[in-house]
Design an enzyme around this catalytic site. Structure first.
Site, PDB file in Angstrom:
ATOM      1  N   ASP A  11      41.332  35.351  43.633  1.00  0.00           N
ATOM      2  CA  ASP A  11      40.997  36.722  43.262  1.00  0.00           C
ATOM      3  C   ASP A  11      41.696  37.651  44.247  1.00  0.00           C
ATOM      4  O   ASP A  11      42.123  37.224  45.324  1.00  0.00           O
ATOM      5  CB  ASP A  11      39.469  36.940  43.319  1.00  0.00           C
ATOM      6  CG  ASP A  11      39.085  38.364  42.954  1.00  0.00           C
ATOM      7  OD1 ASP A  11      39.538  38.853  41.904  1.00  0.00           O
ATOM      8  OD2 ASP A  11      38.366  39.022  43.734  1.00  0.00           O
ATOM      9  N   CYS A  74      40.440  37.140  38.921  1.00  0.00           N
ATOM     10  CA  CYS A  74      40.695  38.580  38.907  1.00  0.00           C
ATOM     11  C   CYS A  74      41.160  39.045  37.523  1.00  0.00           C
ATOM     12  O   CYS A  74      42.137  38.521  36.987  1.00  0.00           O
ATOM     13  CB  CYS A  74      41.785  38.868  39.944  1.00  0.00           C
ATOM     14  SG  CYS A  74      42.245  40.587  40.069  1.00  0.00           S
ATOM     15  N   GLU A 152      31.697  47.462  46.584  1.00  0.00           N
ATOM     16  CA  GLU A 152      32.114  46.870  47.869  1.00  0.00           C
ATOM     17  C   GLU A 152      31.354  47.481  49.045  1.00  0.00           C
ATOM     18  O   GLU A 152      31.112  46.834  50.053  1.00  0.00           O
ATOM     19  CB  GLU A 152      33.621  47.073  48.081  1.00  0.00           C
ATOM     20  CG  GLU A 152      34.428  46.342  47.043  1.00  0.00           C
ATOM     21  CD  GLU A 152      35.388  45.303  47.588  1.00  0.00           C
ATOM     22  OE1 GLU A 152      35.793  45.444  48.748  1.00  0.00           O
ATOM     23  OE2 GLU A 152      35.736  44.375  46.838  1.00  0.00           O
ATOM     24  N   CYS A 184      36.035  43.484  34.854  1.00  0.00           N
ATOM     25  CA  CYS A 184      36.374  43.550  36.278  1.00  0.00           C
ATOM     26  C   CYS A 184      35.343  42.711  37.032  1.00  0.00           C
ATOM     27  O   CYS A 184      34.157  42.746  36.693  1.00  0.00           O
ATOM     28  CB  CYS A 184      36.325  45.003  36.749  1.00  0.00           C
ATOM     29  SG  CYS A 184      36.533  45.207  38.523  1.00  0.00           S
ATOM     30  N   HIS A 186      33.820  43.036  39.645  1.00  0.00           N
ATOM     31  CA  HIS A 186      32.718  43.724  40.326  1.00  0.00           C
ATOM     32  C   HIS A 186      31.607  44.200  39.397  1.00  0.00           C
ATOM     33  O   HIS A 186      30.501  44.467  39.837  1.00  0.00           O
ATOM     34  CB  HIS A 186      33.249  44.941  41.082  1.00  0.00           C
ATOM     35  CG  HIS A 186      34.118  44.608  42.247  1.00  0.00           C
ATOM     36  ND1 HIS A 186      35.202  43.774  42.158  1.00  0.00           N
ATOM     37  CD2 HIS A 186      34.045  45.008  43.541  1.00  0.00           C
ATOM     38  CE1 HIS A 186      35.778  43.677  43.340  1.00  0.00           C
ATOM     39  NE2 HIS A 186      35.097  44.403  44.205  1.00  0.00           N
TER      40      HIS A 186
END
Ligand code: DGL
Length: 266
Positions: A11, A74, A152, A184, A186
């Site tokens: 990733d 990713c 993050e 994505c 995240h």
């Protein structure tokens, strides 16, 4: 490589641990080598040339570890570099997150929203793959670049994120989509918040879950599963190690990584 060889996952950083988590859940006996390119994250705002170059270097590293297959966790690398990598490295099975998630979205939905980084959305990779499986699908794609830094920073309940989500996702809300792809690494962390802003009844497609199933099916079909009495060793490699590593990794994986962690230079 043999059936006892590890599965390689890469990733742009630590977000791909949400994908690793799904793979570990479905394939608990497999050894895993995870590479997070933390020195060069994020990939989302970068050009296709750069994303391809970084992805190729990540692939080379995993090949040096004698993995039996590679998973591009990713979404940005998957969208921009997967075809390039598959052509270049023909001797190793390479999985990416876009195709299995697109297939799943086309199976369950008709009016499908896709959210991701700028590079993922600009590539139109999801749109193309969804339409391959369902010609009549209506796909509405939207880049949500600010979600990555919020996650993050651990700001997953902040008013800032809520307002950003409201502003971004109002564009999807008015389109009355029935399915939403979390395009994505995240986004699964803030899945509930996202769903709330779009429509609580929207079907969510998590590419980490979709690719984990694809890897499971492939390894079973090809008799490449590791011994079922193995505990599955996990080794984590990063290209930069900061003080916040443990905290950020925990957000994505759900538990701390302290052992079997090494900083490398690509
Ligand atoms: N891993 C990236 C993705 O899934 C998000 C972070 C980045 O922009 O590198 O698209």
């Amino acid at each position: 490589m043999s059936k006892n060889s590890p599965i390689g996952i890469f990733d742009s950083g630590l977000g791909g641990l949400t994908v690793a988590k799904q793979i570990i859940k479905l394939l608990p006996h497999e050894d895993i080598i995870y590479l997070g390119d933390t020195a060069r994250v994020p990939y989302g705002p970068r050009s296709p040339e750069t994303i391809k170059k970084f992805s190729e270097e990540n692939t080379q590293f995993l090949l040096s570890k004698k993995v039996k297959c590679i998973v591009i966790a990713c979404n940005t690398s998957s969208a921009v570099a997967a075809d390039y990598l598959k052509k270049k490295f023909k001797n190793i099975p390479i999985f990416e997150v876009i195709n299995p998630a697109a297939k799943e979205a086309a199976r369950v939905g008709e009016k499908i929203g896709v959210i991701g980084t700028r590079a993922t959305i600009e590539s139109k990779a999801y749109e193309k793959d969804i339409k391959k499986y369902l010609k009549s699908a209506k796909v509405i794609s939207l880049a949500c670049p600010l979600f990555v830094p919020f996650v993050e920073e651990g700001e997953i309940k902040s008013n800032g994120l809520k307002e950003t989500a409201r502003e971004y996702l109002s564009k999807l809300k008015i389109k009355k989509i029935d399915t939403l792809v979390m395009g994505c690494t995240h986004y699964p962390i803030i899945e509930k918040l996202i769903a709330r802003e779009v429509d609580n009844h929207v079907r969510i497609v998590d590419p980490g879950k979709s690719v984990a199933k694809e890897v499971f099916d492939f390894l079973s079909k090809n008799k490449m599963l590791n011994e079922q009495n193995s505990h599955g060793k996990k080794n984590f490699f990063v290209t930069d190690l900061t003080k916040r590593f443990t905290k950020v990794a925990e957000i994505f994986l759900g538990h701390k990584i302290e052992e079997n962690l090494k900083k490398i230079i690509l």
